[in-house]
Scaffold this motif. Structure first.
Motif, mmCIF file in Angstrom:
data_model
loop_
_atom_site.group_PDB
_atom_site.id
_atom_site.type_symbol
_atom_site.label_atom_id
_atom_site.label_comp_id
_atom_site.label_asym_id
_atom_site.label_seq_id
_atom_site.Cartn_x
_atom_site.Cartn_y
_atom_site.Cartn_z
ATOM 1 N N VAL A 113 0.852 -1.188 0.000
ATOM 2 C CA VAL A 113 0.000 0.000 0.000
ATOM 3 C C VAL A 113 0.890 1.240 0.000
ATOM 4 C CG1 VAL A 113 -1.816 1.241 1.246
ATOM 5 C CG2 VAL A 113 -1.779 -1.256 1.297
ATOM 6 N N ASN A 114 0.575 2.196 -0.873
ATOM 7 C CA ASN A 114 1.357 3.435 -0.951
ATOM 8 C C ASN A 114 1.014 4.375 0.192
ATOM 9 O OD1 ASN A 114 2.776 3.432 -3.777
ATOM 10 N ND2 ASN A 114 0.709 2.658 -4.141
ATOM 11 N N LEU A 115 2.023 4.944 0.824
ATOM 12 C CA LEU A 115 1.811 5.964 1.851
ATOM 13 C C LEU A 115 2.358 7.282 1.338
ATOM 14 C CD1 LEU A 115 2.742 4.661 5.418
ATOM 15 C CD2 LEU A 115 0.564 4.514 4.209
ATOM 16 N N ILE A 147 6.944 3.806 0.500
ATOM 17 C CA ILE A 147 7.230 5.228 0.709
ATOM 18 C C ILE A 147 8.189 5.687 -0.398
ATOM 19 C CG2 ILE A 147 6.954 4.999 3.205
ATOM 20 C CD1 ILE A 147 10.124 5.212 3.244
ATOM 21 N N THR A 148 8.326 6.976 -0.568
ATOM 22 C CA THR A 148 9.258 7.456 -1.598
ATOM 23 C C THR A 148 10.466 8.123 -0.944
ATOM 24 O OG1 THR A 148 7.994 9.483 -1.763
ATOM 25 C CG2 THR A 148 7.517 7.777 -3.382
ATOM 26 N N GLU A 149 11.509 8.251 -1.752
ATOM 27 C CA GLU A 149 12.756 8.842 -1.248
ATOM 28 C C GLU A 149 12.564 10.244 -0.688
ATOM 29 O OE1 GLU A 149 16.010 8.804 -4.120
ATOM 30 O OE2 GLU A 149 15.001 7.140 -5.090
ATOM 31 N N ILE A 175 10.948 1.114 -0.659
ATOM 32 C CA ILE A 175 11.256 2.444 -1.199
ATOM 33 C C ILE A 175 10.787 2.455 -2.657
ATOM 34 C CG2 ILE A 175 13.025 4.154 -1.671
ATOM 35 C CD1 ILE A 175 14.714 2.846 0.517
ATOM 36 N N ASP A 176 9.727 3.211 -2.901
ATOM 37 C CA ASP A 176 9.069 3.257 -4.208
ATOM 38 C C ASP A 176 9.765 4.267 -5.120
ATOM 39 O OD1 ASP A 176 7.150 2.723 -6.113
ATOM 40 O OD2 ASP A 176 5.501 3.680 -5.031
ATOM 41 N N ASP A 177 9.621 4.093 -6.413
ATOM 42 C CA ASP A 177 10.174 5.034 -7.406
ATOM 43 C C ASP A 177 11.660 5.266 -7.158
ATOM 44 O OD1 ASP A 177 7.507 5.211 -8.118
ATOM 45 O OD2 ASP A 177 7.179 7.091 -7.061
ATOM 46 N N PHE A 178 12.351 4.212 -6.732
ATOM 47 C CA PHE A 178 13.762 4.372 -6.383
ATOM 48 C C PHE A 178 14.564 4.862 -7.582
ATOM 49 C CE2 PHE A 178 18.144 2.867 -5.957
ATOM 50 C CZ PHE A 178 18.472 3.465 -4.752
HETATM 51 MG MG MG Z 1 4.894 6.340 -6.197
#
Ligand code: MG
Ligand code: C2E
Ligand code: MG
Ligand code: MG
Length: 272
Positions: A113-115, A147-149, A175-178
Motif C-alpha cells: 500500500v502506498n503511503l 514510501i518514496t525517497e 522504497i518506491d520510485d527508487f
Molecule cells: Mg509512487
C-alpha cells in the motif's frame, strides 16, 4: 488593430485562467465530498517472481470514480488531497480497505500500500497502522508500506524512528520510485527498508541500451548484496522480462504480466 488583438488575447488568457481556477476549485470541493461519499475504489496489480512467474504479491492502487467526470487517476488527485490535507484521512480509508480485502483472499500473499509522505509524517501514523492491523486481523508480515525517497528530504531522524516503529509491528517497508530522487544512495544507507522498487523510467531502454542495462544491474546487485528484495517496475515487453531475468532480478511488476484490476479479477485467487 494589432493593439485590439493583443487586448483580445489578454481577455482570452484571463478567461482561460479563470476556467482553470474554477475547475480546480470544483475538483477540490468534489474531493472533500468524495471522502464522505466513499467514491474510491482499489485496484490491484500483480507482482511476480521473475523465474517461476508465481505471484509474489500485489500493489493496491487507488481510483476515484467521480460522479460526472468518470474515473480519475491518483496522479491527478493525490497531489490535491495532499495540498488540502485530506490525504491523511483518505490514506487511512485506503489502508483499512486494502487490509480488509486482503484478509478475504484465498492465498496469503503480500499486499503493498502506498503511503504519502504527509501521511507518514502525520502524528499517530504508527498507532493508526497498528489499529488497522488489529481491527482487520491481517498478518502484519503480509503488509508492505511503500514510501518514496522524498520523505527523508526533511527530518531524516524523525522518519527513521517512524520506519523502525512500523517495522517493529512486523510490516515491511518498500522504497518506491527508487532512483528518481536526488539522494538514492544516502537513502539506502540511512533508511530502514526491506524492498527497493526501481522506478519504471530506468527500465524503458534496458533491452536496447547497455547504459540503461548497467544501471538496472547495479541496483539489482546492491539489493541482493544487502539481502533486500528488489522489485523492477514497468516491465512491458518480453525482451525487458528476459533481460531482468538474466540479471538475477527476483520480483517484477508491469503491464507485461498484469494491469491493475479489481480484486474479483485477480486470476490467481480463484481456486483452480
Ligand atoms: Mg509512487
Ligand atoms: P506507483 O506507486 O509507482 O505505482 C505504479 C504505477 O505505475 C501505477 O500507476 C501503475 O498502474 C503503473 N504501472 C504499472 N506497470 C506499468 C507498466 O508496465 N508501464 C507503465 N507505463 N506504467 C505501469 P497508477 O495506478 O496511475 O498510480 C500512479 C501513482 O499514484 C502511484 O505510483 C502512486 O505514487 C500514486 N498512488 C496510487 N495509489 C495510491 C494510494 O493509495 N495512496 C497514495 N498515497 N498514492 C497512490
Ligand atoms: Mg507504489
Ligand atoms: Mg513506483
Amino acid at each position: 488593430r494589432a493593439k485590439a488583438s493583443m487586448q483580445e488575447r489578454i481577455c482570452l488568457f484571463e478567461d482561460y485562467m479563470q476556467a482553470e481556477f474554477d475547475d480546480r476549485q470544483e475538483l477540490e470541493h468534489d474531493l472533500r465530498l468524495a471522502v464522505e461519499r466513499d467514491e474510491f475504489e482499489l485496484v490491484y496489480q500483480k507482482q511476480v517472481e521473475v523465474m517461476s512467474l508465481n505471484v509474489h504479491g500485489v500493489e493496491a492502487l487507488v481510483r476515484w470514480n467521480h460522479p460526472t467526470r468518470g474515473q480519475i487517476s491518483p496522479a491527478a488527485f493525490i497531489p490535491i488531497a495532499e495540498e488540502l490535507g485530506i490525504i491523511v484521512e483518505l490514506g487511512e480509508v485506503i489502508l483499512r480497505r486494502a487490509c480488509i480485502e486482503a484478509t478475504k483472499w484465498t492465498k496469503p500473499i503480500k499486499i503493498a500500500v502506498n503511503l504519502s509522505p504527509i501521511q507518514l509524517q502525520a502524528p499517530g501514523i504508527v498507532g493508526t497502522v497498528l489499529e488497522i492491523l488489529n481491527e482487520t486481523g491481517l498478518d502484519p508480515a503480509r503488509l508492505e508500506l511503500e514510501i518514496t525517497e522524498t520523505v527523508v528530504l526533511n527530518d531524516r531522524n524523525g522518519v527513521v524512528d517512524i520506519l523502525n516503529d512500523l517495522r517493529a509491528l512486523g510490516v515491511t517497508i518498500a522504497i518506491d520510485d527508487f532512483g528518481t530522487g536526488y539522494s538514492s544512495l544516502a537513502v539506502l544507507r540511512d533508511i530502514p527498508f526491506d524492498t527497493i522498487k526501481l522506478d519504471k523510467a530506468f527500465v524503458r531502454d534496458i533491452a536496447v541500451s547497455p547504459e540503461a542495462e548497467a544501471l538496472v544491474k547495479l541496483v539489482i546487485d546492491v539489493g541482493n548484496h544487502l539481502g533486500r528484495t528488489v522489485i523492477i517496475e514497468g516491465i512491458e515487453t518480453e525482451a525487458q522480462h528476459q533481460c531482468i531475468r538474466r540479471m538475477g532480478c527476483q520480483v517484477s511488476q508491469g503491464f507485461y504480466f498484469a494491469r491493475p484490476v479489481k480484486a474479483s479479477m485477480l486470476d490467481f485467487l480463484h481456486v483452480a
